[in-house]
Each structure stands twice: as C-alpha cells, then as structure tokens.
Design a protein around this motif. Structure first.
Motif, PDB file in Angstrom:
ATOM      1  N   VAL A  67      39.371  41.810  67.232  1.00  8.38           N
ATOM      2  CA  VAL A  67      40.632  41.694  68.132  1.00  8.38           C
ATOM      3  C   VAL A  67      41.467  40.805  67.169  1.00  8.38           C
ATOM      4  O   VAL A  67      42.518  40.581  67.091  1.00  8.38           O
ATOM      5  N   GLY A  68      40.745  39.688  67.588  1.00  5.21           N
ATOM      6  CA  GLY A  68      41.748  38.685  66.492  1.00  5.21           C
ATOM      7  C   GLY A  68      42.434  38.603  65.394  1.00  5.21           C
ATOM      8  O   GLY A  68      43.585  38.390  64.878  1.00  5.21           O
ATOM      9  N   LEU A  69      40.969  39.231  65.096  1.00  8.88           N
ATOM     10  CA  LEU A  69      41.674  39.212  63.139  1.00  8.88           C
ATOM     11  C   LEU A  69      43.561  40.417  63.314  1.00  8.88           C
ATOM     12  O   LEU A  69      43.560  40.603  62.535  1.00  8.88           O
ATOM     13  N   VAL A  70      43.145  41.718  64.349  1.00  8.04           N
ATOM     14  CA  VAL A  70      44.219  42.760  63.755  1.00  8.04           C
ATOM     15  C   VAL A  70      44.795  42.032  64.647  1.00  8.04           C
ATOM     16  O   VAL A  70      46.145  42.090  63.806  1.00  8.04           O
ATOM     17  N   LEU A  71      44.978  41.270  65.815  1.00 13.82           N
ATOM     18  CA  LEU A  71      46.555  40.584  66.009  1.00 13.82           C
ATOM     19  C   LEU A  71      46.943  39.779  64.922  1.00 13.82           C
ATOM     20  O   LEU A  71      48.294  39.616  64.864  1.00 13.82           O
ATOM     21  N   ALA A  72      46.016  38.923  64.597  1.00  9.52           N
ATOM     22  CA  ALA A  72      46.571  37.930  63.419  1.00  9.52           C
ATOM     23  C   ALA A  72      47.192  38.368  62.348  1.00  9.52           C
ATOM     24  O   ALA A  72      47.867  37.620  61.841  1.00  9.52           O
ATOM     25  N   LYS A  74      49.215  41.910  62.453  1.00 10.29           N
ATOM     26  CA  LYS A  74      50.258  42.118  62.409  1.00 10.29           C
ATOM     27  C   LYS A  74      50.951  40.408  63.119  1.00 10.29           C
ATOM     28  O   LYS A  74      51.922  40.773  62.390  1.00 10.29           O
ATOM     29  N   GLY A  75      50.343  39.404  63.162  1.00  4.45           N
ATOM     30  CA  GLY A  75      51.308  38.571  62.740  1.00  4.45           C
ATOM     31  C   GLY A  75      51.756  38.328  61.750  1.00  4.45           C
ATOM     32  O   GLY A  75      53.371  37.624  61.445  1.00  4.45           O
ATOM     33  N   LEU A  76      51.043  37.656  60.355  1.00  4.01           N
ATOM     34  CA  LEU A  76      50.710  37.617  58.898  1.00  4.01           C
ATOM     35  C   LEU A  76      51.683  38.638  58.507  1.00  4.01           C
ATOM     36  O   LEU A  76      52.962  38.103  57.816  1.00  4.01           O
ATOM     37  N   ARG A  77      51.568  39.380  59.335  1.00  8.45           N
ATOM     38  CA  ARG A  77      52.514  40.746  58.440  1.00  8.45           C
ATOM     39  C   ARG A  77      54.141  41.134  58.700  1.00  8.45           C
ATOM     40  O   ARG A  77      55.033  40.609  57.884  1.00  8.45           O
TER      41      ARG A  77
END
Length: 89
Positions: A67-72, A74-77
């Motif tokens: 979940v942390g990787l997915v949220l990171a 999204k922010g990086l995108r």
C-alpha cells in the motif's frame, strides 16, 4: 479455433477473460493466504526484531509495504507527470 472461443471482434479469448475463472483465481489466492496463515505457528522462526515473532507479522508487513508503494507511486506521478503531447511538439 472454434468460433465460440473468439470475441465478437475476432480477438482470441483467453481463460482469464471469463469472470468465473477470475473468481476462481481470486478465491484460490485467498485460500492459499489462509492456509499459509494457519501453518505459520508450525514454522520455527529466527526473528532479528521482536515484532517478527508476532503472529501474521510478515503478511501484514507485506500488505502495508505494498500500500505504501502504491501511494508513493501516486505521489511521484503527480511530481513527474508530463503532458500527453510532449513528443508531438
């Protein structure tokens, strides 16, 4: 190939195109996770940190990390996103 195995537009139909097969895979993954959770107390662990000895720690840690990787991502995108026509100029 039989006509019944093709989509209306002539595309080839694969086994995961059928919703019943997708459901079987989904339930199979849940069953495997449940089985691994039931077997966990039988496995001798060598924890380096006290939290590693908790029941189900590695499963929860993996879930939170995913979940942390997915949220990171999204922010990086948002940070590195470019317009669609960047190469057409």
């Amino acid at each position: 190939m039989k006509p019944s195995q093709q989509h209306p537009h002539g595309e080839r139909k694969y086994w995961l195109d059928r919703p019943s097969n997708v459901r079987k895979v989904y339930l199979g993954v849940w069953a495997l996770c449940g089985l691994l959770l039931l077997v966990e107390p039988l496995v001798h662990k060598h924890p380096e940190v006290a939290a590693e000895a908790w029941f189900g720690f590695h499963g929860w840690f993996g879930f939170v990390a995913c979940v942390g990787l997915v949220l990171a991502a999204k922010g990086l995108r948002r940070l590195i996103k470019r317009p669609e026509n960047v190469y057409e100029r």
